[in-house]
Write a protein that holds these residues in place. Sequence first.
Motif, PDB file in Angstrom:
ATOM      1  N   VAL A 208      79.951  23.741  96.348  1.00 41.93           N
ATOM      2  CA  VAL A 208      80.823  24.511  95.459  1.00 41.93           C
ATOM      3  C   VAL A 208      82.159  23.808  95.249  1.00 41.93           C
ATOM      4  CG1 VAL A 208      81.807  26.834  95.068  1.00 41.93           C
ATOM      5  CG2 VAL A 208      79.709  26.597  96.349  1.00 41.93           C
ATOM      6  N   GLY A 209      82.312  22.648  95.865  1.00 46.13           N
ATOM      7  CA  GLY A 209      83.564  21.909  95.723  1.00 46.13           C
ATOM      8  C   GLY A 209      84.398  21.863  96.978  1.00 46.13           C
ATOM      9  N   GLY A 210      83.796  22.241  98.098  1.00 46.99           N
ATOM     10  CA  GLY A 210      84.517  22.218  99.366  1.00 46.99           C
ATOM     11  C   GLY A 210      84.649  20.819  99.930  1.00 46.99           C
ATOM     12  N   SER A 211      85.353  20.740 101.040  1.00 48.89           N
ATOM     13  CA  SER A 211      85.615  19.446 101.670  1.00 48.89           C
ATOM     14  C   SER A 211      84.832  19.306 102.964  1.00 48.89           C
ATOM     15  CB  SER A 211      87.108  19.310 101.976  1.00 48.89           C
ATOM     16  OG  SER A 211      87.365  18.145 102.741  1.00 48.89           O
ATOM     17  N   LEU A 212      84.338  18.110 103.200  1.00 49.15           N
ATOM     18  CA  LEU A 212      83.796  17.806 104.521  1.00 49.15           C
ATOM     19  C   LEU A 212      84.893  18.017 105.561  1.00 49.15           C
ATOM     20  CD1 LEU A 212      81.785  14.544 103.747  1.00 49.15           C
ATOM     21  CD2 LEU A 212      80.836  16.787 104.329  1.00 49.15           C
ATOM     22  N   MET A 213      84.499  18.453 106.735  1.00 50.33           N
ATOM     23  CA  MET A 213      85.360  18.604 107.903  1.00 50.33           C
ATOM     24  C   MET A 213      86.282  19.821 107.858  1.00 50.33           C
ATOM     25  SD  MET A 213      87.689  15.822 109.868  1.00 50.33           S
ATOM     26  CE  MET A 213      88.292  16.259 111.479  1.00 50.33           C
ATOM     27  N   VAL A 396      87.880  13.876  93.254  1.00 49.63           N
ATOM     28  CA  VAL A 396      87.319  12.840  94.120  1.00 49.63           C
ATOM     29  C   VAL A 396      86.678  13.522  95.324  1.00 49.63           C
ATOM     30  CG1 VAL A 396      89.025  11.130  93.428  1.00 49.63           C
ATOM     31  CG2 VAL A 396      89.470  12.559  95.437  1.00 49.63           C
ATOM     32  N   TYR A 397      85.984  12.725  96.120  1.00 54.59           N
ATOM     33  CA  TYR A 397      85.248  13.274  97.258  1.00 54.59           C
ATOM     34  C   TYR A 397      85.368  12.295  98.421  1.00 54.59           C
ATOM     35  CZ  TYR A 397      81.424  15.665  99.709  1.00 54.59           C
ATOM     36  OH  TYR A 397      80.679  16.364 100.615  1.00 54.59           O
ATOM     37  N   TRP A 398      86.082  12.692  99.473  1.00 52.83           N
ATOM     38  CA  TRP A 398      86.303  11.795 100.609  1.00 52.83           C
ATOM     39  C   TRP A 398      85.244  11.999 101.684  1.00 52.83           C
ATOM     40  CZ3 TRP A 398      91.936  13.858 100.375  1.00 52.83           C
ATOM     41  CH2 TRP A 398      92.627  13.189  99.372  1.00 52.83           C
ATOM     42  N   SER A 399      84.980  10.938 102.421  1.00 55.77           N
ATOM     43  CA  SER A 399      83.977  10.999 103.492  1.00 55.77           C
ATOM     44  C   SER A 399      84.544  11.726 104.709  1.00 55.77           C
ATOM     45  CB  SER A 399      83.564   9.581 103.906  1.00 55.77           C
ATOM     46  OG  SER A 399      84.639   8.935 104.583  1.00 55.77           O
ATOM     47  N   GLU A 401      84.695  10.621 107.700  1.00 55.80           N
ATOM     48  CA  GLU A 401      85.526   9.690 108.480  1.00 55.80           C
ATOM     49  C   GLU A 401      86.911   9.541 107.870  1.00 55.80           C
ATOM     50  OE1 GLU A 401      82.408   9.114 107.484  1.00 55.80           O
ATOM     51  OE2 GLU A 401      81.445   9.340 109.458  1.00 55.80           O
ATOM     52  N   GLU A 402      86.985   9.494 106.550  1.00 52.67           N
ATOM     53  CA  GLU A 402      88.289   9.382 105.878  1.00 52.67           C
ATOM     54  C   GLU A 402      89.154  10.599 106.188  1.00 52.67           C
ATOM     55  OE1 GLU A 402      87.787   6.945 101.737  1.00 52.67           O
ATOM     56  OE2 GLU A 402      86.571   8.758 101.922  1.00 52.67           O
ATOM     57  N   ILE A 403      88.559  11.783 106.099  1.00 50.89           N
ATOM     58  CA  ILE A 403      89.319  13.005 106.348  1.00 50.89           C
ATOM     59  C   ILE A 403      89.702  13.101 107.814  1.00 50.89           C
ATOM     60  CG2 ILE A 403      89.251  15.525 106.245  1.00 50.89           C
ATOM     61  CD1 ILE A 403      87.267  15.183 103.889  1.00 50.89           C
ATOM     62  N   ASP A 404      88.795  12.723 108.699  1.00 56.52           N
ATOM     63  CA  ASP A 404      89.099  12.759 110.132  1.00 56.52           C
ATOM     64  C   ASP A 404      90.280  11.847 110.450  1.00 56.52           C
ATOM     65  OD1 ASP A 404      88.832  13.504 112.785  1.00 56.52           O
ATOM     66  OD2 ASP A 404      87.283  12.027 113.215  1.00 56.52           O
ATOM     67  N   ASN A 405      90.309  10.683 109.853  1.00 58.76           N
ATOM     68  CA  ASN A 405      91.427   9.764 110.072  1.00 58.76           C
ATOM     69  C   ASN A 405      92.734  10.356 109.559  1.00 58.76           C
ATOM     70  OD1 ASN A 405      89.853   7.777 111.292  1.00 58.76           O
ATOM     71  ND2 ASN A 405      89.405   6.751 109.355  1.00 58.76           N
TER      72      ASN A 405
END
Length: 453
Positions: A208-213, A396-399, A401-405
């Motif tokens: 629905v457009g949410g973010s990983l993590m 955009v859509y971040w991975s 790992e990108e968000i965790d960093n």
Amino acid sequence: MTTIKKQDAKAYVDQVIDQVKEKNQSQPEFYQAVQEVAKSLIPLFEQSPHYMDYAILERMVEPDRLISFRVAWTDDDGKIHVNRGYRVQFNNAIGPYKGGLRFDPSVNESVVKFLGFDQIFKNALTDQAIGGGKGGADFDPKGKSDMEIMRFTQSFMNELSKYIGPNVDVPAGDIGVGGREIDYMVGQYKRLRGAFEKGAFTGKGIEVGGSLMRTESTGYGAVYFAEEMLKDEQDKLEGKRIIVSGAGKVSLYAMEKAVDLGAVVVACSDSSGYIYKEEGLDVKTIKQVKEQERKPISAYLDHDQDATYNEEDRMWNLSCDLAFPCATQNELDEDDAKALVQNGVIAVIEGANMPCTEKAITYFQKHTIKFGPGKAANAGGVAVSALEMAQNSSRVYWSFEEIDNMLQEIMASIYEKSATAAKEFDLEGDFIAGANIAAFRKVADVMVAQGII
């Protein structure tokens, strides 16, 4: 630079606190939150009295608006129920109102206002462009069917939709509100607006457009904050024995990240009691019990016969190195603090909002126990919510790992800002004062620049 005497700054703060108490009678949680922040700002007002001249604190303790509304819905048997919904929009000096929605019988005006007030400071600490807000309803989602949850959230959104939007107020989840509930709200909001405004909510499902993590972020962030606290003592999480209250997403993912970093979870709890195992609990199994089986924490014993379950005693009586109260406000009192100190705790990190009473915090500070306040330690959730907003805005859509960093960098920055502000005012180690001063100053400077509004 103009300065004033400490007693003058204290008199001003006491006056504001008294006014809040007079105007908000029968709202103990809100009064507690304001008192904690206001008292810690006395050193700042001594050094920078212009904040007093601009009445920043008086303006900040009064929300921009408080919305209360009826939520009528029908259960699966066709019976009509009525609940009360809330949204407090506290301060949007640095960005749109941002804060979760809580569905729980304990929700009332006092609880919503304390959460919204604290959210101003928590959000400011993340360095994201988001203001403070909060909301919810006195609805209990426990035991409700999916269709009942859907009908309630749709009715709730029929009213709330009038007051929110990507550039106005962006709700997210909290206790009793997860991805399922948010997605139902997104659907009803889209239907009412006749447009797909992806950035109107955070905590959405990925599709629905949410973010990983986003699910893991508050719990992970609390552990990252604890890691920074220990680094300052040339210490680390590896080998530390921890206990965690609550069995929602904050506690589950705090335990997961702590174990990833080498800690041992010896106990965790839900509203019914706690489980304990000296050698360490299996967090994957706890997650299975709570997230998949949706059972009380006692069901863990069906998978691990060596663990024990206790519904009589307080979990805080157990021996541990670190304690993470991650359930709800005022769950840890002075007697619990005494027990933790006696049993060797070295740090307490608030995963929930205001889970420790004022007397408990005073006791920890008196005994030089490292204390991570919720507005700093649990800011990881709203930080990743802001990252979700950024992804929605830029498409955009971040991975993961990108968000965790990015989350690790944000939590390290929050720790640094809190520690630096405390040291600046000769309060080294007082992360409550440090976090409050750093956050207040950021919002206050913008309020001064924007004029008297």
